[in-house]
Design a protein around this motif. Structure first.
Motif, PDB file in Angstrom:
ATOM      1  N   GLU A   1       0.809  -1.216   0.000  1.00  0.00           N
ATOM      2  CA  GLU A   1       0.000   0.000   0.000  1.00  0.00           C
ATOM      3  C   GLU A   1       0.846   1.273   0.000  1.00  0.00           C
ATOM      4  OE1 GLU A   1      -0.443  -2.515   2.035  1.00  0.00           O
ATOM      5  OE2 GLU A   1      -2.548  -3.102   2.136  1.00  0.00           O
ATOM      6  N   LEU A   2       2.105   1.170   0.454  1.00  0.00           N
ATOM      7  CA  LEU A   2       2.967   2.349   0.547  1.00  0.00           C
ATOM      8  C   LEU A   2       3.626   2.636  -0.790  1.00  0.00           C
ATOM      9  CD1 LEU A   2       4.706   1.872   4.003  1.00  0.00           C
ATOM     10  CD2 LEU A   2       2.457   2.816   3.465  1.00  0.00           C
ATOM     11  N   ARG A   3       3.890   3.903  -1.032  1.00  0.00           N
ATOM     12  CA  ARG A   3       4.582   4.289  -2.254  1.00  0.00           C
ATOM     13  C   ARG A   3       6.089   4.148  -2.074  1.00  0.00           C
ATOM     14  NH1 ARG A   3       1.178   9.172  -5.139  1.00  0.00           N
ATOM     15  NH2 ARG A   3      -0.845   8.152  -4.947  1.00  0.00           N
ATOM     16  N   PRO A   4       6.810   3.896  -3.168  1.00  0.00           N
ATOM     17  CA  PRO A   4       8.265   3.706  -3.070  1.00  0.00           C
ATOM     18  C   PRO A   4       8.941   4.909  -2.414  1.00  0.00           C
ATOM     19  CG  PRO A   4       7.469   3.059  -5.240  1.00  0.00           C
ATOM     20  CD  PRO A   4       6.314   3.707  -4.540  1.00  0.00           C
ATOM     21  N   GLY A   5       9.827   4.648  -1.459  1.00  0.00           N
ATOM     22  CA  GLY A   5      10.584   5.706  -0.813  1.00  0.00           C
ATOM     23  C   GLY A   5       9.852   6.435   0.284  1.00  0.00           C
ATOM     24  N   GLN A   6       8.618   6.054   0.552  1.00  0.00           N
ATOM     25  CA  GLN A   6       7.832   6.762   1.568  1.00  0.00           C
ATOM     26  C   GLN A   6       8.382   6.460   2.961  1.00  0.00           C
ATOM     27  OE1 GLN A   6       3.645   6.182   1.104  1.00  0.00           O
ATOM     28  NE2 GLN A   6       3.152   8.013   2.272  1.00  0.00           N
ATOM     29  N   SER A   7       8.416   7.492   3.810  1.00  0.00           N
ATOM     30  CA  SER A   7       8.980   7.367   5.146  1.00  0.00           C
ATOM     31  C   SER A   7       8.026   6.616   6.076  1.00  0.00           C
ATOM     32  CB  SER A   7       9.277   8.755   5.730  1.00  0.00           C
ATOM     33  OG  SER A   7       9.589   8.661   7.099  1.00  0.00           O
ATOM     34  N   VAL A   8       8.458   5.469   6.533  1.00  0.00           N
ATOM     35  CA  VAL A   8       7.668   4.689   7.482  1.00  0.00           C
ATOM     36  C   VAL A   8       7.585   5.409   8.818  1.00  0.00           C
ATOM     37  CG1 VAL A   8       7.596   2.525   8.789  1.00  0.00           C
ATOM     38  CG2 VAL A   8       8.159   2.496   6.342  1.00  0.00           C
ATOM     39  N   GLU A   9       8.688   6.047   9.218  1.00  0.00           N
ATOM     40  CA  GLU A   9       8.701   6.765  10.492  1.00  0.00           C
ATOM     41  C   GLU A   9       7.692   7.907  10.493  1.00  0.00           C
ATOM     42  OE1 GLU A   9      10.148   6.151  13.450  1.00  0.00           O
ATOM     43  OE2 GLU A   9      10.562   4.256  12.437  1.00  0.00           O
ATOM     44  N   LEU A  10       7.587   8.607   9.372  1.00  0.00           N
ATOM     45  CA  LEU A  10       6.611   9.694   9.285  1.00  0.00           C
ATOM     46  C   LEU A  10       5.200   9.146   9.431  1.00  0.00           C
ATOM     47  CD1 LEU A  10       5.659  12.595   8.688  1.00  0.00           C
ATOM     48  CD2 LEU A  10       5.781  12.046   6.243  1.00  0.00           C
ATOM     49  N   LEU A  11       4.893   8.073   8.741  1.00  0.00           N
ATOM     50  CA  LEU A  11       3.553   7.499   8.803  1.00  0.00           C
ATOM     51  C   LEU A  11       3.218   7.004  10.210  1.00  0.00           C
ATOM     52  CD1 LEU A  11       3.381   5.567   5.409  1.00  0.00           C
ATOM     53  CD2 LEU A  11       2.481   7.830   5.968  1.00  0.00           C
ATOM     54  N   LYS A  12       4.229   6.560  10.939  1.00  0.00           N
ATOM     55  CA  LYS A  12       4.001   6.189  12.335  1.00  0.00           C
ATOM     56  C   LYS A  12       3.679   7.422  13.170  1.00  0.00           C
ATOM     57  CE  LYS A  12       6.924   2.038  12.469  1.00  0.00           C
ATOM     58  NZ  LYS A  12       8.155   1.445  13.065  1.00  0.00           N
ATOM     59  N   GLU A  13       4.423   8.505  12.961  1.00  0.00           N
ATOM     60  CA  GLU A  13       4.196   9.739  13.714  1.00  0.00           C
ATOM     61  C   GLU A  13       2.815  10.325  13.419  1.00  0.00           C
ATOM     62  OE1 GLU A  13       5.869  11.281  16.034  1.00  0.00           O
ATOM     63  OE2 GLU A  13       7.544   9.863  16.065  1.00  0.00           O
ATOM     64  N   LEU A  14       2.339  10.109  12.201  1.00  0.00           N
ATOM     65  CA  LEU A  14       1.020  10.610  11.812  1.00  0.00           C
ATOM     66  C   LEU A  14      -0.086   9.617  12.153  1.00  0.00           C
ATOM     67  CD1 LEU A  14       1.849  12.171   8.318  1.00  0.00           C
ATOM     68  CD2 LEU A  14       1.679  13.340  10.521  1.00  0.00           C
TER      69      LEU A  14
ATOM     70  N   LEU B   1       0.493   4.427  10.292  1.00  0.00           N
ATOM     71  CA  LEU B   1       1.003   3.102  10.612  1.00  0.00           C
ATOM     72  C   LEU B   1       1.041   2.940  12.122  1.00  0.00           C
ATOM     73  CD1 LEU B   1       4.056   2.617   8.191  1.00  0.00           C
ATOM     74  CD2 LEU B   1       1.752   1.673   7.965  1.00  0.00           C
ATOM     75  N   THR B   2       0.803   1.742  12.591  1.00  0.00           N
ATOM     76  CA  THR B   2       0.952   1.461  14.017  1.00  0.00           C
ATOM     77  C   THR B   2       2.438   1.469  14.362  1.00  0.00           C
ATOM     78  OG1 THR B   2       1.045  -0.926  13.633  1.00  0.00           O
ATOM     79  CG2 THR B   2      -1.131   0.051  14.010  1.00  0.00           C
ATOM     80  N   ARG B   3       2.759   1.457  15.642  1.00  0.00           N
ATOM     81  CA  ARG B   3       4.156   1.516  16.078  1.00  0.00           C
ATOM     82  C   ARG B   3       4.973   0.329  15.573  1.00  0.00           C
ATOM     83  NH1 ARG B   3       6.033   6.291  16.548  1.00  0.00           N
ATOM     84  NH2 ARG B   3       4.623   7.651  17.717  1.00  0.00           N
ATOM     85  N   ASP B   4       4.323  -0.800  15.325  1.00  0.00           N
ATOM     86  CA  ASP B   4       5.048  -1.955  14.777  1.00  0.00           C
ATOM     87  C   ASP B   4       4.996  -1.994  13.250  1.00  0.00           C
ATOM     88  OD1 ASP B   4       2.416  -2.585  14.470  1.00  0.00           O
ATOM     89  OD2 ASP B   4       2.477  -4.485  15.555  1.00  0.00           O
ATOM     90  N   GLY B   5       4.541  -0.882  12.657  1.00  0.00           N
ATOM     91  CA  GLY B   5       4.579  -0.753  11.203  1.00  0.00           C
ATOM     92  C   GLY B   5       3.467  -1.425  10.450  1.00  0.00           C
ATOM     93  N   ARG B   6       2.375  -1.714  11.115  1.00  0.00           N
ATOM     94  CA  ARG B   6       1.269  -2.402  10.467  1.00  0.00           C
ATOM     95  C   ARG B   6       0.171  -1.427  10.040  1.00  0.00           C
ATOM     96  NH1 ARG B   6       1.353  -7.947  11.363  1.00  0.00           N
ATOM     97  NH2 ARG B   6       2.910  -8.645  12.889  1.00  0.00           N
TER      98      ARG B   6
END
Length: 285
Positions: free
Chosen positions: A3-16, A19-24
């Motif tokens: 579902e994520l786009r290439p290069g997208q920041s996982v950490e940013l999506l967690k902060e927003l 994504l859950t803290r375990d990246g789900r």
């Protein structure tokens, strides 16, 4: 994660909290991500146009809150572009500081945050004299008008606006209700309080669009589907063409006159000039 786009920041999506803290991604966060992409798809073509025309783009996001929009735009567009700048403008100091810390942690160097109202930011030395793109999502009451005034002052080449609650026109309609009911049957449109509120909001957005057209912008009005669960879902996209529509100024004044709003709102919508001069302009222009 597909579902994520290439290069997208996982950490940013967690902060927003996308994504859950375990990246789900759960069902709710998957819906949020779809909403994010929808909004991005609406704004990306404007950014591409601006990037092709100059060294920018420079974007000012008013009423930024947690700078949700700014961070997503930077992550998905500005980061790879390697140029341009995003300014988040917000009145709550704690949110400004939070955004500054997050931008620093993520290495988003071309993001700045200003603790100010929309009106105050227009004359702030912290912002450049020219802004390419102005955004204001769910800016309450007259803050959308302030964002438009900001965009005009900064000679913005595009504006993306999602107005929120608007009480000013409704208050004026209520004040003169008895007089208007005696004058015209159209006053039945705002005889009941609920209708007054809704009509006031509708009239305000129509006036805003006419003001933009009279100021040289091509305006598109549509729905902002899926950004959040809100009845305030009207999206106004304005692109500067330099072609000022005199007929828009004429109609703007006619609406103000019809609803008895001239005294209160003429100056805000650029009608400081004598009404007779505006009314006498060629409607075909």
């Amino acid at each position: 994660m597909s579902e994520l786009r290439p290069g997208q920041s996982v950490e940013l999506l967690k902060e927003l909290h996308i994504l859950t803290r375990d990246g789900r991604l759960n069902q709710d966060s998957r819906r949020k991500l779809k909403q994010v992409y929808h909004l991005f798809n609406l704004i990306e073509p404007l950014l591409a146009e601006l990037a092709a025309q100059g060294p920018g783009p420079v974007l000012a996001d008013h009423g930024a809150g947690k700078s949700y929009l700014g961070f997503i735009l930077y992550d998905l567009y500005f980061k790879a572009l390697g140029r341009g700048h995003i300014y988040g403008v917000e009145t709550r100091a704690e949110l400004v500081e939070r955004s500054r810390r997050l931008a620093q942690a993520l290495g988003f160097e071309r993001m700045s945050f200003l603790h100010a109202s929309v009106a105050e930011s227009a004359d702030s030395g912290a912002l450049p004299a020219r802004i390419d793109l102005v955004t204001a999502l769910h800016a309450c009451d007259t803050a959308t008008d302030d964002a438009i005034a900001f965009g005009l002052q900064k000679q913005a080449r595009a504006m993306v606006l999602v107005p929120c609650c608007q009480a000013e026109v409704a208050a004026c309609l209520r004040q003169d209700k008895a007089l208007q009911l005696a004058r015209t049957p159209l006053a039945e449109l705002w005889r009941h309080p609920l209708h007054t509120r809704e009509l006031g909001s509708q009239v305000t957005n129509v006036l805003r669009c006419l003001h933009l057209e009279a100021s040289g912008y091509q305006v598109t009005v549509t729905e902002l589907v899926g950004w959040e669960h809100s009845l305030k879902n009207e999206l106004i996209i304005a692109r500067y063409t330099g072609q000022r529509k005199h007929s828009a100024a004429q109609r703007l004044h006619a609406i103000l006159r019809t609803f008895g709003l001239e005294k209160m709102l003429a100056a805000r919508f650029g009608l400081e000039a004598a009404p007779a001069a505006i009314a006498g302009e060629d409607p075909a222009r």
